[in-house]
Design an enzyme around this catalytic site. Structure first.
Site, short mmCIF file in Angstrom:
data_model
loop_
_atom_site.label_atom_id
_atom_site.label_comp_id
_atom_site.label_asym_id
_atom_site.label_seq_id
_atom_site.Cartn_x
_atom_site.Cartn_y
_atom_site.Cartn_z
N THR A 119 83.67 -16.15 -2.27
CA THR A 119 82.56 -16.57 -3.00
C THR A 119 82.12 -17.97 -2.40
OG1 THR A 119 82.76 -15.15 -4.86
CG2 THR A 119 81.33 -17.15 -5.16
N ASP A 134 83.02 -6.43 -11.61
CA ASP A 134 82.49 -7.66 -12.56
C ASP A 134 81.86 -6.89 -13.88
OD1 ASP A 134 83.27 -10.09 -11.19
OD2 ASP A 134 81.44 -10.12 -10.43
N SER A 188 80.04 -14.95 -13.36
CA SER A 188 80.53 -16.39 -13.62
C SER A 188 79.92 -17.28 -12.58
CB SER A 188 81.87 -16.45 -13.53
OG SER A 188 82.58 -15.36 -14.35
N GLY A 195 85.36 -19.13 -7.46
CA GLY A 195 86.27 -18.98 -8.52
C GLY A 195 86.42 -18.23 -9.39
#
Ligand code: DON
Length: 602
Positions: A393, A435, A465, A486
């Site tokens: 990411t 997710d 997130s 993260g």
């Protein structure tokens, strides 16, 4: 809700008015700084229009963004160009087969606009197959893990709405690198080794990323001719090439071959969505970030509100046991709300105002203060699995000389996503389906659990997130542009970096260098960055009731912050990224003309 009892082409392509000339820029590469001189000097081109700054997770992406800014492009042009370069140089992190979120401020405006180009669940997603295959990681590896990609539509939409350059212009630097080859950096090499087992399962992936079955090594070229061809098609035919052309056909075919259910209609129907930003205040700063279907903005704003209310006595000095326990409790409460209440706002009502409001923050702060930093939920036995990596990411932060600000986070989820690459087109497909939540007993790859709000449904967007953020000072002037990868540690990373910037007055690089902790309620574990905290501190946290886990460094935050009337750009020393700033003399045309036709949510 909530209550404390519970929650456990148009394209106004304007001519670029002036090209010359950038004077100096400071570049930070993997934590090293240097200052270079660029371009003709002293040519009498007049006073610089202003200062621009860029931070991305890769020096090539930073250089590409800077080149756009130097040539008179704006923050949107630079961000889209950098995002496309990242798709080539970080194929494990983000790309055309993924999605993301943008938080953008037009120069001179108080309004912040947020674009959701998150992936969606395919219409024919098979719930039974997902549930029974959960242990076999069907949402992480292979065709069923793939959600409808949003990045191509998102980047096109960003250029249409804010940009001054064409899609072909934005694509070209990425296409060139894909064709010429990228010299594999240490991080990519490490990811290739770690994911060899996944990549070798899919011939189209193995053909690109492995060399005779072995991971390509650091310092060797990664040539991606197929991806270069895809980028060229994107440049010539626009997003249709991806969503309704030969790329779409090949993608659907390969996903089916790998057990998935992506359809041509899923791709044709994909739309990015303008969402309502989530806003809060912290120490007089205005913090704006991404709303659902990301949990990032809600959690960040809530954490800041709670943190502000805790007071110096409960918080202790930075680095102390009290301080770390207070941080952990603040994170734990926010994540408890995430589990309970957050999901795609097109499918569930998310109580954003309550979760980020004063009354809720008061209640949480009172609860934490009453416990004086002691864990407010009894600890559960430590689990086994550490969280997986934290550097796939990708976040990028851009400020142009005119005052446009772009904060963008991009993802294909885990390293190399689903592992599936579109044959002939070199596009690595995401595994964003992981997710979604399959219930309290089925943690995803990040150990996250959730409820009905984030259940799998056709056409729904999985909860994220990602926390791209913009921060303004009390007079409305830009203060910071930041974000990170993260997984769930994105939110706690952005929270800790922003608190360090705001409370301690640290510079960008100093704030990034601070040790990090993370708590996400479930599993009930306080994670400390290994090697960064003393044994005494760890032992004192255990004594307070925490199940402490030491973990390898995580996240790869990219930060711009105003200091002394000037930008500071910082790139996480844990990564290999590049931060740069430049005095810009080129005149920047205003951001694009405004709304284009897209779906919005109320
Ligand atoms: O959207 C999310 O929250 C995740 N797909 C982000 C994944 C991520 O940051 C991976 N990095 N470690």
């Amino acid at each position: 809700m909530p209550n404390r009892a519970r929650l456990g082409s148009r394209s106004r392509r304007m001519a670029i008015l002036a090209i010359p000339v950038t004077i100096t820029f400071a570049l930070t590469l993997g934590g090293l700084s240097c200052t270079s001189r660029r371009g003709p000097q002293g040519n009498g081109a007049g006073e610089p229009v202003g200062e621009a700054a860029v931070a991305t997770a890769n020096p090539e992406a930073t250089a590409a963004a800077l080149a756009v800014l130097e040539a008179g492009g704006n923050a949107a042009d630079a961000a889209v160009t950098a995002a496309l370069v990242l798709s080539v140089v970080q194929p494990h992190s983000s790309g055309l087969g993924g999605g993301g979120f943008l938080v953008y401020r037009r120069a001179g405006s108080a309004e912040v606009e947020t674009l959701d180009f998150r992936e969606t669940a395919p219409a024919a997603i098979d719930l039974a197959a997902i549930t029974t295959g959960h242990d076999a990681k069907v949402l992480q590896d292979g065709g069923l893990a793939v959600a409808v990609p949003g990045e191509v539509a998102g980047l096109d939409e960003i250029l249409r709405r804010f940009g001054t350059r064409s899609l072909p212009a934005a694509v070209e630097p990425a296409r060139r690198i894909a064709e010429r080859g990228y010299t594999i950096d240490a991080r990519l090499a490490e990811r290739l080794v770690a994911r060899k087992g996944l990549l070798e399962r899919f011939p189209a992936s193995a053909a690109i990323f492995l060399d005779g079955g072995a991971p390509r090594g650091v310092g060797t070229p990664l040539v991606q001719r197929d991806l270069a061809r895809s980028l060229a098609q994107l440049a010539s035919d626009g997003p249709r090439a991806f969503y309704d052309g030969p790329i779409a056909a090949a993608m659907v075919e390969e996903v089916a071959r790998q057990g998935g259910v992506l359809s041509r209609d899923d791709l044709r129907g994909y739309r990015p969505k303008w969402r309502t930003p989530v806003e809060g205040r912290y120490q007089g700063l205005r913090v704006v970030s991404m709303g659902p279907p990301s949990s990032g903005g809600v959690l960040l704003v809530q954490m800041l509100a709670v943190w502000e209310r805790l007071g110096a006595d409960a918080k202790g000095a930075p680095g102390s046991t009290e301080h770390l326990a207070a941080l952990a409790e603040t994170m734990r409460h926010a994540f408890a709300d995430r589990i309970q209440a957050l999901g795609d706002p097109d499918f569930v009502t998310v109580p954003v105002a309550e979760l980020t409001g004063a009354a809720h923050a008061d209640a949480i702060a009172a609860e934490i203060r009453a416990a004086l930093g002691v864990a407010t939920v009894p600890p559960t036995p430590a689990g086994t699995a550490p969280l997986t990596g934290g550097d796939h990411t990708s976040h990028l932060s851009v400020a142009d000389a005119a005052g446009n600000l772009a904060s963008m986070t991009l993802s294909i989820n885990t390293s190399f996503g689903s592992g599936v690459t579109v044959p002939g087109y070199g596009i690595v497909l995401n595994d964003e389906m992981d997710d979604f939540s399959l219930g309290r007993d089925a943690p995803n790859v990040y150990g996250l659990v959730g409820g009905a709000a984030n259940s799998v449904q056709p056409g729904k967007r999985p909860l994220s997130s990602m926390t791209p953020a913009l921060v303004f000072d009390a007079s409305g002037e830009p203060f910071a542009v930041l974000g990170s990868p993260g997984g769930p540690r994105i939110v706690s990373t952005v929270f800790q970096v922003l608190v360090a910037l705001a409370d301690q007055g640290l510079g960008a690089q100093e704030a990034l260098a601070l040790p990090r902790i993370h708590h996400q309620a479930v599993p009930d574990r306080l994670r400390l960055e290994s090697g960064r905290f003393s044994e005494e501190i760890a032992a004192s946290l255990v004594k307070r009731g925490y199940t402490v886990a030491l973990e390898e460094p995580w996240s790869d935050a990219q930060v711009l912050v105003r200091r002394g009337g000037s930008w500071q750009a910082g790139s996480d020393p844990r990564g290999v990224g590049g931060a740069a700033k430049a005095r810009i003399r080129a005149t920047i045309p205003p951001s694009g003309p405004g709304p284009t036709v897209v779906e919005t949510t109320p």
